[in-house]
Design a protein around this motif. Sequence first.
Motif, PDB file in Angstrom:
ATOM      1  N   UNK A   5       6.001  10.633  -2.206  1.00  0.00           N
ATOM      2  CA  UNK A   5       5.283  12.425  -2.659  1.00  0.00           C
ATOM      3  C   UNK A   5       4.981  13.113  -1.845  1.00  0.00           C
ATOM      4  N   UNK A   6       6.350  12.969  -0.825  1.00  0.00           N
ATOM      5  CA  UNK A   6       6.524  13.830  -0.147  1.00  0.00           C
ATOM      6  C   UNK A   6       6.646  15.423  -0.548  1.00  0.00           C
ATOM      7  N   UNK A   7       7.560  15.297  -1.805  1.00  0.00           N
ATOM      8  CA  UNK A   7       8.089  16.350  -1.808  1.00  0.00           C
ATOM      9  C   UNK A   7       6.615  17.493  -2.757  1.00  0.00           C
ATOM     10  N   UNK A   8       6.123  16.758  -3.465  1.00  0.00           N
ATOM     11  CA  UNK A   8       5.442  17.392  -4.582  1.00  0.00           C
ATOM     12  C   UNK A   8       3.679  17.009  -3.745  1.00  0.00           C
TER      13      UNK A   8
ATOM     14  N   UNK B 284       6.603  -0.256   3.047  1.00  0.00           N
ATOM     15  CA  UNK B 284       5.821   0.996   3.420  1.00  0.00           C
ATOM     16  C   UNK B 284       6.587   1.356   4.549  1.00  0.00           C
ATOM     17  N   UNK B 285       7.585   1.174   5.551  1.00  0.00           N
ATOM     18  CA  UNK B 285       8.335   1.187   6.627  1.00  0.00           C
ATOM     19  C   UNK B 285       9.598   2.440   5.294  1.00  0.00           C
ATOM     20  N   UNK B 286      10.034   2.007   4.920  1.00  0.00           N
ATOM     21  CA  UNK B 286      11.081   2.682   3.593  1.00  0.00           C
ATOM     22  C   UNK B 286      10.041   3.911   2.797  1.00  0.00           C
ATOM     23  N   UNK B 287       9.080   3.315   2.686  1.00  0.00           N
ATOM     24  CA  UNK B 287       8.621   4.814   1.742  1.00  0.00           C
ATOM     25  C   UNK B 287       8.703   6.036   2.936  1.00  0.00           C
ATOM     26  N   UNK B 288       8.209   5.809   3.965  1.00  0.00           N
ATOM     27  CA  UNK B 288       7.312   6.728   5.278  1.00  0.00           C
ATOM     28  C   UNK B 288       8.818   6.654   5.790  1.00  0.00           C
ATOM     29  N   UNK B 289      10.403   6.802   6.160  1.00  0.00           N
ATOM     30  CA  UNK B 289      11.598   7.550   6.241  1.00  0.00           C
ATOM     31  C   UNK B 289      12.083   7.375   5.350  1.00  0.00           C
ATOM     32  N   UNK B 290      12.319   6.996   4.193  1.00  0.00           N
ATOM     33  CA  UNK B 290      13.141   8.070   3.728  1.00  0.00           C
ATOM     34  C   UNK B 290      12.031   8.928   2.179  1.00  0.00           C
ATOM     35  N   UNK B 291      11.138   9.325   3.075  1.00  0.00           N
ATOM     36  CA  UNK B 291      10.820  10.451   2.286  1.00  0.00           C
ATOM     37  C   UNK B 291      11.149  11.973   2.981  1.00  0.00           C
ATOM     38  N   UNK B 292      10.387  12.749   2.539  1.00  0.00           N
ATOM     39  CA  UNK B 292      10.840  14.542   2.528  1.00  0.00           C
ATOM     40  C   UNK B 292       9.081  14.879   3.218  1.00  0.00           C
ATOM     41  N   UNK B 293       9.412  15.277   4.561  1.00  0.00           N
ATOM     42  CA  UNK B 293       7.896  15.386   5.359  1.00  0.00           C
ATOM     43  C   UNK B 293       7.248  16.154   4.599  1.00  0.00           C
ATOM     44  N   UNK B 294       5.613  16.537   3.628  1.00  0.00           N
ATOM     45  CA  UNK B 294       4.720  17.126   3.660  1.00  0.00           C
ATOM     46  C   UNK B 294       4.874  19.484   3.696  1.00  0.00           C
ATOM     47  N   UNK B 295       4.923  18.852   5.432  1.00  0.00           N
ATOM     48  CA  UNK B 295       4.775  20.425   5.506  1.00  0.00           C
ATOM     49  C   UNK B 295       6.399  20.834   5.685  1.00  0.00           C
ATOM     50  N   UNK B 296       7.118  20.238   5.824  1.00  0.00           N
ATOM     51  CA  UNK B 296       8.175  20.904   5.874  1.00  0.00           C
ATOM     52  C   UNK B 296       8.649  21.166   4.518  1.00  0.00           C
ATOM     53  N   UNK B 297       8.728  20.363   3.147  1.00  0.00           N
ATOM     54  CA  UNK B 297       8.599  20.995   1.614  1.00  0.00           C
ATOM     55  C   UNK B 297       7.497  21.924   1.559  1.00  0.00           C
ATOM     56  N   UNK B 298       6.571  21.907   2.234  1.00  0.00           N
ATOM     57  CA  UNK B 298       5.251  22.687   1.978  1.00  0.00           C
ATOM     58  C   UNK B 298       6.042  24.621   2.498  1.00  0.00           C
ATOM     59  N   UNK B 299       5.924  24.745   3.427  1.00  0.00           N
ATOM     60  CA  UNK B 299       7.013  25.634   4.047  1.00  0.00           C
ATOM     61  C   UNK B 299       7.968  26.651   3.096  1.00  0.00           C
ATOM     62  N   UNK B 300       8.933  25.132   2.498  1.00  0.00           N
ATOM     63  CA  UNK B 300       9.914  26.163   1.414  1.00  0.00           C
ATOM     64  C   UNK B 300       9.459  26.119   0.506  1.00  0.00           C
ATOM     65  N   UNK B 301       8.247  25.635  -0.197  1.00  0.00           N
ATOM     66  CA  UNK B 301       7.628  26.365  -1.885  1.00  0.00           C
ATOM     67  C   UNK B 301       7.363  27.376  -1.778  1.00  0.00           C
ATOM     68  N   UNK B 302       6.063  27.669  -0.593  1.00  0.00           N
ATOM     69  CA  UNK B 302       5.526  28.907  -0.179  1.00  0.00           C
ATOM     70  C   UNK B 302       6.608  30.172   0.020  1.00  0.00           C
TER      71      UNK B 302
END
Length: 376
Positions: free
Chosen positions: A11-14, A320-338
């Motif tokens: 859910x990093x992008x979401x 959990x390690x895999x999920x964290x490492x494969x995710x898009x950072x929400x902060x980075x995604x937030x700036x792009x979506x803004x």
Amino acid sequence: MTLGELFSGPGGIAVGAFEAASNPIFNGRVNLRHGWANDYDYDSTQTYIGAVRKYDPQVSSDSVLHGDVRALDIPALPAIDGFAFGFPCNDYSLVGERKGINGAFGPLYSYGVDVLNAKQPDWFVAENVGGLRSHQETLLQILDELEVAGPGYNLTTHLYRFEEYGVPQKRHRVIIVGIRKSLGLRFRVPAPTTPRKTEQHSARAAIEHPRIEPEAANNEIPRHNDTVTRRLRAIKPGQNAWTADFADDPDLRINVSGATLSQIYKRLKPDEPSYTITGSGGGGTSVYHWSEPRALTNRERARLQTFGDDHVFHGRRQSVRKQVGMAVPPKGAQIIFEALFKTLLGIDYVSVPARLSKNQAAVPRPVRLFHVGGPQ
């Protein structure tokens, strides 16, 4: 707007998209809703449901579909206004066999193209590793297919260095933003918010401020055998298993012929952004604390990825390690979506030229297999 996702991960992008939509600057003009999502990893889908439910209570196992994208009935999916897909990066990473489009994961971007053809959303955001640039013919093919998919899209392709956008981690990703040509709009790359190193965006600040509560989820302290603990004590912040001085204890050296990957037992520099958090790997690739002789907890790793402590990851520690490492950072995604929402609403913002285009992708460039900051 209703959002659909492929390869949705934890859910990093979401989260970034929903956080962007709630920015007061939009004064309620952006109403983002969850439409559907898909991921092949069951634990990731459960993490996604819990994370997105905070923004849209309608999200459920009926709308977050667990399964292989190749078996997904795309035409049967509900209509969407926006689409996001972080198509798998394994075959484009500069670490590994680098099979590109000929690998098992390389062709999976095409299912994003299928969604654009079938659902014709107004916009989309696609993400992949910076190593995608070294597969020049593949990148050109992907851009060509995305541009003519569905109603046709104006593309803006950029290599984002997320440490320049408030993420306490050197994480470099290719982001492609497309807007329907009929809308007459083109996305502009938002200007970096933290172009210089600052203590506020360091590994220490991310992990220690505020302090992680003892009862926080996914915060189990890793245990190491005596050899690993001694090895880590001999490695200084910023050093790794190849650059450390083991003169006092030569048995701690790693004798692997031909391997000098900079991330092996590399300890963080506390006052700089972390090196790249990865989702998998063998011994010595877990990201190591600068002062304590241990690997980071998954919660500490999640903080470096800008996930809040209330973002609970489901599954066992390695999952959990895999999920964290494969995710898009929400902060980075937030700036792009803004920036995307501002573009759609006609709100101006400070931008910079895109670092990557179809013309630039066609120019040969040298390939570096490894660099000091970790695999990119």
